[in-house]
Design an enzyme around this catalytic site. Structure first.
Site, PDB file in Angstrom:
ATOM      1  N   LYS A 219     -27.745 -40.364  35.546  1.00 21.74           N
ATOM      2  CA  LYS A 219     -27.373 -41.082  34.321  1.00 21.74           C
ATOM      3  C   LYS A 219     -27.539 -40.138  33.132  1.00 21.74           C
ATOM      4  O   LYS A 219     -28.624 -39.982  32.589  1.00 21.74           O
ATOM      5  CB  LYS A 219     -28.270 -42.309  34.110  1.00 21.74           C
ATOM      6  CG  LYS A 219     -27.746 -43.212  33.019  1.00 21.74           C
ATOM      7  CD  LYS A 219     -28.820 -43.813  32.125  1.00 21.74           C
ATOM      8  CE  LYS A 219     -29.380 -42.889  31.100  1.00 21.74           C
ATOM      9  NZ  LYS A 219     -28.462 -42.366  30.092  1.00 21.74           N
ATOM     10  N   GLU A 299     -40.667 -34.998  31.644  1.00 26.08           N
ATOM     11  CA  GLU A 299     -40.814 -33.903  30.676  1.00 26.08           C
ATOM     12  C   GLU A 299     -40.422 -34.430  29.311  1.00 26.08           C
ATOM     13  O   GLU A 299     -39.308 -34.902  29.122  1.00 26.08           O
ATOM     14  CB  GLU A 299     -39.971 -32.708  31.114  1.00 26.08           C
ATOM     15  CG  GLU A 299     -40.449 -32.113  32.438  1.00 26.08           C
ATOM     16  CD  GLU A 299     -41.955 -31.881  32.470  1.00 26.08           C
ATOM     17  OE1 GLU A 299     -42.495 -31.246  31.538  1.00 26.08           O
ATOM     18  OE2 GLU A 299     -42.625 -32.363  33.406  1.00 26.08           O
ATOM     19  N   CYS A 333     -36.941 -28.911  22.484  1.00 24.29           N
ATOM     20  CA  CYS A 333     -38.306 -29.401  22.656  1.00 24.29           C
ATOM     21  C   CYS A 333     -39.297 -28.279  22.365  1.00 24.29           C
ATOM     22  O   CYS A 333     -40.428 -28.521  21.975  1.00 24.29           O
ATOM     23  CB  CYS A 333     -38.498 -29.912  24.074  1.00 24.29           C
ATOM     24  SG  CYS A 333     -38.088 -28.683  25.306  1.00 24.29           S
ATOM     25  N   GLU A 430     -42.864 -35.335  16.157  1.00 29.37           N
ATOM     26  CA  GLU A 430     -41.681 -34.532  16.525  1.00 29.37           C
ATOM     27  C   GLU A 430     -40.504 -34.951  15.648  1.00 29.37           C
ATOM     28  O   GLU A 430     -40.104 -36.112  15.658  1.00 29.37           O
ATOM     29  CB  GLU A 430     -41.331 -34.729  18.006  1.00 29.37           C
ATOM     30  CG  GLU A 430     -40.242 -33.767  18.449  1.00 29.37           C
ATOM     31  CD  GLU A 430     -39.811 -33.950  19.911  1.00 29.37           C
ATOM     32  OE1 GLU A 430     -39.620 -35.099  20.333  1.00 29.37           O
ATOM     33  OE2 GLU A 430     -39.672 -32.923  20.611  1.00 29.37           O
TER      34      GLU A 430
END
Ligand code: NAD
Length: 530
Positions: A219, A299, A333, A430
């Site tokens: 997906k 992750e 990231c 973040e």
């Protein structure tokens, strides 16, 4: 969609020598720049096509659609895709289960060959895949090339790793017995990638799962569905049997349904902390008919820092921070979102950063500026929100504004705040955009304390000439990927196994020697010798 440009590939393929990282394209060479421009034109003619969902090798359509758009010119449609809902989860699962019954017994060499064929096809059509990445998620040429090269690396690396894993056995042969340790597949996995490395992470997680004998419901992100559809074409061309990878484009509802399905054996996810934790919780709940504990490989996000020590080469450190903070508009990231600078160098560091930021170009990634757009309107809005917070928490020294374009692309200036407190929101949360916080540290110990003060632990770097400081960081800097005297982005498959600590995830170390273990279970077999 079966594509016209499919070439003939000869099966089977086996590894050619040792693993080597795919070289990057040098776009300063006229021929390469020309090839990229040509690819952008060719792919430009393919934009806006409709792609089908692929379950058990069958092409299907749904009433609801997902459209992906060029973030540099949002009215341009890149691809139209089917939208799987929760009701498609069962159909995809049945196809994946059926394929698993045979795929798990297919000789390893055939599975390895599939990955190597796919790597070959992508290598032959590199510029084309770069162009898709430029159009769909706004990568400039070098960023697109890095994503394509990493895709090839994952395929080549996991092919070799699967062969290596097949030879792993028990450390001891018990006298009078033959002892084996067989690494067998888990079953059907849900593979849920993010949009920011939409080729490499999507393909890497899928390849690791299938080369070890699992089957997959893939997906992709709704922001990068076309690249995934193109990858499925590559896999099919490379020899993928029906049902081994089932491509279902969909949003959270479909994602949740496959995470919850009792027959899902594992979930391989890369994305935000919020969604990763939600998947962790959902996957932990035992469903009626479920006979295993689901494995989750999660992750997640990062809040990565570069420590700039007072004794370092200033220019190197400034270059590293600029590249890591603003490459792909900070949407990695591993991006450097905090520069932690020792006091004696602080003021001059800020001056140099300001100078270098002023030189960065922002614009349509097809024209290869330093920085393209951010991925969508919601990202733009979220980042602008953080810029407003930053104006209260720090001293704006560069950027802070939207870059207006006639096509109304999602462009932001590279933005830098100085004098940010270590516990400020822009120092802790973040942002995932081109926003850098500069933090002053009293000394090196203070810098390390600050670097470790978030809930994340993904990447980090230190610039210093002092080997003692590096030794100290080796022990005390708590991140999954630590770099010395280089930037904190740009992990290379094989050399820098990737994955973070704490809220950055389960530290799976993609591209490392332990990664494939996560997609297998070990069966110990002992035979008494007679
Ligand atoms: P995201 O969490 O919004 O989405 C990731 C994937 O999860 C997408 O495919 C999305 O459709 C799907 N999803 C969303 N809600 C879901 C739900 N409820 N159930 C199941 N699936 C769901 O992340 P993103 O915006 O695509 O990617 C950016 C994030 O990914 C950043 O936080 C970044 O740090 C992180 N990231 C981490 C790594 C790493 O290796 N640690 C690498 C790349 C990106």
């Amino acid at each position: 969609m079966a594509t016209a440009e499919i070439s003939t590939v000869i099966l089977p393929r086996s590894p050619q020598g040792e693993f080597r990282n795919e070289p990057f394209i040098d776009f300063s060479k006229h021929d390469n720049a020309h090839a990229m421009k040509e690819a952008l034109e060719r792919v430009g003619d393919l934009l806006g096509h409709e792609y089908e969902m692929v379950i058990g090798g069958e092409r299907l359509r749904t009433a609801d659609k997902i459209e992906s758009h060029n973030p540099a010119r949002p009215t341009q449609v890149i691809g139209i895709h089917q939208k799987a809902g929760a009701e498609h989860a069962e159909q995809a699962m049945q196809a994946a289960l059926k394929a698993f019954a045979t795929w798990k017994y297919v000789p390893l060499e055939e599975r390895v060959s599939l990955l190597l064929n796919a790597a070959h096809i992508i290598r032959e059509r590199k510029f084309e895949f770069c162009a898709w990445l430029t159009y769909e998620v706004g990568k400039n040429w070098a960023e697109a090339d890095a994503d394509v090269a990493e895709t090839i690396d994952f395929l080549e690396f996991y092919a070799r790793e699967a062969l290596r894993l097949s030879k792993v056995t028990t450390p001891i042969q018990y006298p009078g017995e033959r002892n084996e340790l067989l690494h067998i597949p888990l079953g059907v996995g849900a593979v849920i990638p993010p949009w920011n490395f939409p080729f490499a992470i999507m393909a890497g997680m899928t390849a690791a799962a299938i080369v070890t004998g699992n089957t997959v419901i893939l997906k992709p992100s709704t922001d990068a569905p076309t690249i995934a559809a193109r990858f499925l074409d590559v896999l099919e061309e490379a020899g993928l049997p029906p049902g081994v990878v089932n491509l279902c484009q969909g949003g959270p509802a479909f994602g949740q349904a496959i995470v919850e399905h009792p027959k899902t054996r594992f979930i391989s996810f890369t994305g935000s902390k919020k969604v990763g934790l939600e998947i962790h919780e959902r996957a932990a709940k035992n469903q009626p008919g479920q006979i295993w504990i689901k494995r989750t490989i999660l992750e997640m996000g990062g809040k990565d820092s570069i420590i700039v020590s007072a004794d370092t080469e200033l220019d190197e450190a400034v270059s590293g921070v600029i590249a890591a903070a603003f490459g792909f508009s900070g949407q990695k990231c591993s991006a450097c979102s905090r520069a932690i600078v020792e006091e004696p160098l602080y003021d001059v560091f800020i001056d140099r950063i300001r100078e270098r930021v002023a030189q960065l170009t922002v614009g349509d990634p097809a024209k290869n500026p330093n920085m393209g757009p951010v991925v969508n309107a919601a990202a733009l809005q979220k980042i602008q929100g953080y810029i407003e917070i930053g104006k209260k928490e720090g001293r704006l020294i560069a950027g802070g504004n939207i870059v207006e374009t006639p096509e109304k692309g999602y462009f932001l200036e590279p933005t830098v705040f100085a004098d940010v407190a270590p516990d400020a929101r822009i120092s802790q949360e973040e942002i995932f955009g081109p926003v850098l916080a500069i933090i002053k540290a009293k000394d090196y110990d203070d810098a390390l304390d600050i670097a470790n003060n978030t809930e994340y632990g993904l990447t980090g770097a230190v610039y210093t000439n002092d080997p003692e400081k590096l030794n100290h960081a080796r022990r005390a800097y708590h991140v999954g990927n630590l770099y010395f005297n280089r930037k904190c982005t740009g992990a290379m498959v094989g050399a820098h196994p990737f994955g973070g600590f704490n809220m950055s995830g389960t530290d799976s170390k993609a591209g490392g020697p332990e990664y494939l273990y996560l997609f297998t279970q070990a069966k110990s077999v002992a035979e008494k010798l007679r």
